[in-house]
Structure formats: C-alpha cells, structure tokens
Design an enzyme around this catalytic site. Structure first.
Site, PDB file in Angstrom:
ATOM      1  N   SER A   7       0.853  -1.177   0.000  1.00  0.00           N
ATOM      2  CA  SER A   7       0.000   0.000   0.000  1.00  0.00           C
ATOM      3  C   SER A   7       0.891   1.230   0.000  1.00  0.00           C
ATOM      4  CB  SER A   7      -0.924   0.002   1.207  1.00  0.00           C
ATOM      5  OG  SER A   7      -0.235   0.528   2.320  1.00  0.00           O
ATOM      6  N   LYS A   8       0.242   2.372  -0.096  1.00  0.00           N
ATOM      7  CA  LYS A   8       0.936   3.649  -0.166  1.00  0.00           C
ATOM      8  C   LYS A   8       1.928   3.848   0.972  1.00  0.00           C
ATOM      9  CE  LYS A   8      -1.031   7.867  -1.961  1.00  0.00           C
ATOM     10  NZ  LYS A   8      -2.079   8.846  -1.953  1.00  0.00           N
ATOM     11  N   ARG A   9       1.528   3.387   2.130  1.00  0.00           N
ATOM     12  CA  ARG A   9       2.316   3.672   3.328  1.00  0.00           C
ATOM     13  C   ARG A   9       3.486   2.709   3.508  1.00  0.00           C
ATOM     14  NH1 ARG A   9      -1.847   2.642   5.602  1.00  0.00           N
ATOM     15  NH2 ARG A   9      -3.351   3.705   4.294  1.00  0.00           N
TER      16      ARG A   9
END
Ligand code: GLU
Length: 453
Positions: free
Chosen positions: A219-221
């Site tokens: 994911s983005k994080r």
C-alpha cells in the site's frame, strides 16, 4: 507494424514503484523494438487533478531517465521534436471523446439513461489473450448479468475511465497495452468497447503486482512504495531502474547488474514473469552499493554533496578543494549515500561530539600514547598520508606497542568514531591545525572525565 506503447498514470500525487515499473517496462519495450513511447496523463477526475500531482509523475520519470516520444507541442519554438512535446492530458481531449460517444450512440452501442450515457455491454463471455497472464475467459458475474450495461458518461457530462482509456488507446494507435494486473478485471469492458468502435483491441500484457516482503499487497504507506523516497534517500537512479527491471523480469543467465543499454537489448514482453514479485529492500541496497562502488568520482562527488546538504551539514563554508579531498577518502567506502553524513560528518564540524561511552576508552595508557603521537605530528614538515604513517609507525616502534594501539585512539580523537576512512588520509585532509586541536580537546575531555567521580 511498429510498436506503440504508453504509460497512462492518473495524477494522484504519488508515483508508486509499481507504476514506475510499468512506465519502465513500456519504455523498454519501445526502445527495444524501435517503437514509440507515449505518456498520457489520465486526469479526467478534476477533483484530484493538480499541477503538483502531475509534477510528481514527470519528475519521477525524468529521474528514472524515461522519456517520451510524442504528444502535443508544448510551445517550444524548436518543437515538435523529442523533449518539446507532450505529454498528452486527457483533460484537454474532451471534443475527441464527445465525437466518439456520438459515434457509439449512432451505432446503437450506447444510449442515454437518466442524463448519463450507458454502454450496451456484450452478454457473451470475453476471452483475453494476455502476453503475460495467458488466456483468461471472463464471464459476466451474476451482478453484471443483471445489469451488464455500464455508464460511460456520467450525468454531469464527465466521461469515465473505461471510455477515455479505450478511446485514447484507439486514437493513439496503441499496439500493446502493458499495465498493472489490477486492470485485468477491466479488460473485458475495454475489449467490448474496442469492438463497438469496430476495431480489434491491442495486445494486452498485464504485469503481476509488487508485493511486500511478507507477501501482502503493497500500500501507499509501505516502505519503498513511493518512488520519490528513493530520490530523497540518495539512491542512484540507474540502480533503481536495474532493480525495478529485475522485479518481475528476468534477463536469464542469472545476470543481475545490467546497464540500461543491456536491458534495452535483452528486454522482451514474453519474459515478464507470471508470478507476483516481492519487494526486496536488501537487494536494492546491494545494487545501489554496486552502482556507487563503480561510478566515476565526479558522479560520486555530485551525489555526496547532495546527501551532505540533505543531512543539514554546513559544507558550504569549506573550500571546494577541502570538500573534494574529504570525499575522495569516502569513495568506494559507503554502500548508500544516506550513510555519508555519519561516515564523513567529522570533516565538516568544528566541535566533534564524542560518544560518552567511548570517551572512557581513552584511558591513561591511550592518553599517554596519544600525547607522544602529538609530539611526533607537531614537528612534521609535510603533513601528508605517507609521512603521517611513517611518523605513527616510528612512535609505535619506540613505545614498543602495536600500530593499532596508536591508530585507534588517534582515530577516535580526530573523528569521534571507531571506524571510518583510512586514518592517514583523513589526517592529511583535516590538516595539521585541526588534527592537533582535536587531539588536544580529546585529551582534555578524557582527562576531565577521568577526574570526575
Ligand atoms: N489511469 C490508469 C491507472 O493509473 C491507467 C490504466 C491503463 O494503463 O490502462 O491505473
């Protein structure tokens, strides 16, 4: 037929490494085949469409060295030619979409419904012959069966992703759609749209996803997800390109370090691996280290100065000659530029911060030896690595101690560290004045520490 491929990112303010890899694979395929690479910004979602978000993509591609060949002229008087054209922005292509929607309506393939326009989707299963995934037969799900038609223009007049994506691929003569596997589920809609326009769809190549080391979806994080962080951390772009290529593509023969030219020569779509690739930070770091080790000193210098600036070290007040000599002692010694501030920081500070625990290591014996070394250094006429080494060895001989018994306290006094660049070279760079000052201060601090209970 000449290959025409495209990278079609939506500007989200973030360039995921999966996206960067998709861009790279398309670009490589174009360069390998002598075809054309197009950059198309899919920015029809006005709410998310900001200049900054577009810049993130353009900067990321520029950093990777991915350039595009075609697009509307940017107003450069020398254009249109490479570098002065494009990218294409979907937000500027409204009339093209409108014309194509009218065409669908006229053909009876689309119809107005509650202010929106809906596409008359085929009820038949669609077979996708994917160059990577193989043959995939998509039947309509029960929900789709109940309502197979889908909106292509919303009631506010906005054309939707599926429609503009297909119209552009058609208008731009795209021969191969190379994109993330997350779009495989959209492909039957896209194929149906192509056919409604009376055109056979392009070849599809859906690239498996990049997963976290533990196999979960990135994911983005997650660490390593954003391309921007690689630049910010001082990664070498060639190393990142090399690494991204190995994520899901194999040049065979167990080759790992490959130049851009070699990759272009070897790259081909059928070799893209079918399984998902796991992100491996250690391997990227290793590759990055390889590129740092073999790069020219000029390049090393350039990256190093950026890294030191980024770390907030006030290097500008030092002469360029001093900075250069200091960096010469670091070239080939570090694996990542993020290590440099720690490794070479002692060159660029007036007051070293000694590690309090290690301070105790300058015991009475070390202090006595260090004082003797100082005496030998004071009288040195040429303060260079060769004479410093000779002087230190001479003191060791006289004191009947091992060379290390002098090297370690001296290194600690002059750098505040127990390891670092070659001692004699770093002393030469620091120069007599700084070296004597540092030895004096280290001795004074150690003495003070010894006195206090
Ligand atoms: N705009 C889409 C995305 O960013 C592109 C899909 C495609 O490459 O066809 O995922």
């Amino acid at each position: 037929m000449s290959v025409r491929v495209r990278f079609a990112p939506s500007p989200t303010g973030f360039l995921h490494i999966g996206g960067a890899r998709t861009a790279l694979f398309n670009w490589l395929y174009a360069r390998h085949t002598g075809g054309t690479f197009i950059l198309r910004i899919e920015d029809t979602d006005a709410a998310r469409n900001t200049q900054e978000a577009v810049e993130v993509i353009l900067n990321g591609l520029k950093w990777l060295g991915v350039d595009w060949d075609e697009g509307p002229a940017t107003g450069d008087p020398k254009g249109p030619s490479k570098g002065s054209v494009g990218p294409y922005f979907q937000s500027q292509r409204g009339p093209i979409y409108k014309k194509r929607v009218d065409e669908l309506i006229q053909k009876g393939c689309a119809y107005e419904h509650e202010g929106a326009v809906k596409f008359r989707m085929t009820r038949e299963p669609i077979v996708i012959r994917d160059l990577i995934v193989g043959e995939v037969k998509r039947e309509l799900t029960d929900r789709e069966m109940a309502e197979p038609d889908f909106v292509i223009v919303r009631s506010d007049g906005q054309p939707v992703f599926h429609l503009v994506n297909v119209i552009d691929d058609l208008e731009m003569g795209i021969t191969h759609v190379v994109r993330g596997e997350d779009h495989l589920s959209n492909t039957s809609k896209h194929i149906a749209l192509f056919r409604a326009f009376g055109v056979e769809p392009p070849a599809y190549a859906h690239i498996p996803l990049i997963l976290n080391p533990d196999g979960t979806k990135m994911s983005k994080r997650d660490q390593g997800a954003s391309l921007t962080t690689y630049e910010a951390e001082g990664c070498v772009p060639e190393a990142v390109v090399n690494y991204l290529c190995l994520l899901g593509w194999s040049p065979k023969q167990n080759r790992e370090v490959l130049s851009r030219e070699e990759i272009i020569q070897l790259f081909d779509l059928p070799q893209i691996l079918r399984h998902n690739a796991r992100f491996d930070a250690t391997k990227l770091q290793w590759l990055n280290g390889e590129y740092i080790r073999t790069m020219s000193f000029e390049r090393f210098h350039e990256f190093a100065v950026q890294a030191l600036n980024r770390a907030g070290l006030p290097i500008t007040r030092f002469s360029t000659g001093y900075i250069r000599s200091a960096l010469e002692t670091c070239a080939g010694k570090i694996k990542q530029f993020s290590e440099l501030a720690d490794y070479a920081g002692f060159y660029f500070t007036d007051e070293l911060a000694y590690d309090p625990a290690a301070k105790a290591s300058l015991g009475p014996d070390e202090r006595a030896r260090l004082s003797r070394l100082r005496e030998a250094f004071v009288v040195l006429e040429h303060f260079n690595a060769t004479s410093l080494e000779a002087a230190l060895k001479e003191v060791a001989r006289k004191l009947e101690v091992k060379v290390g018994a002098l090297v370690h306290p001296c290194r600690f006094a002059c750098t505040g560290r127990t390891s670092g660049p070659s001692l004699y070279h770093l002393l030469e760079v620091l120069g007599k004045e700084r070296v004597l000052q540092r030895i004096d201060r280290a001795l004074a601090l150690a003495e003070e520490a010894a006195q206090s209970p």
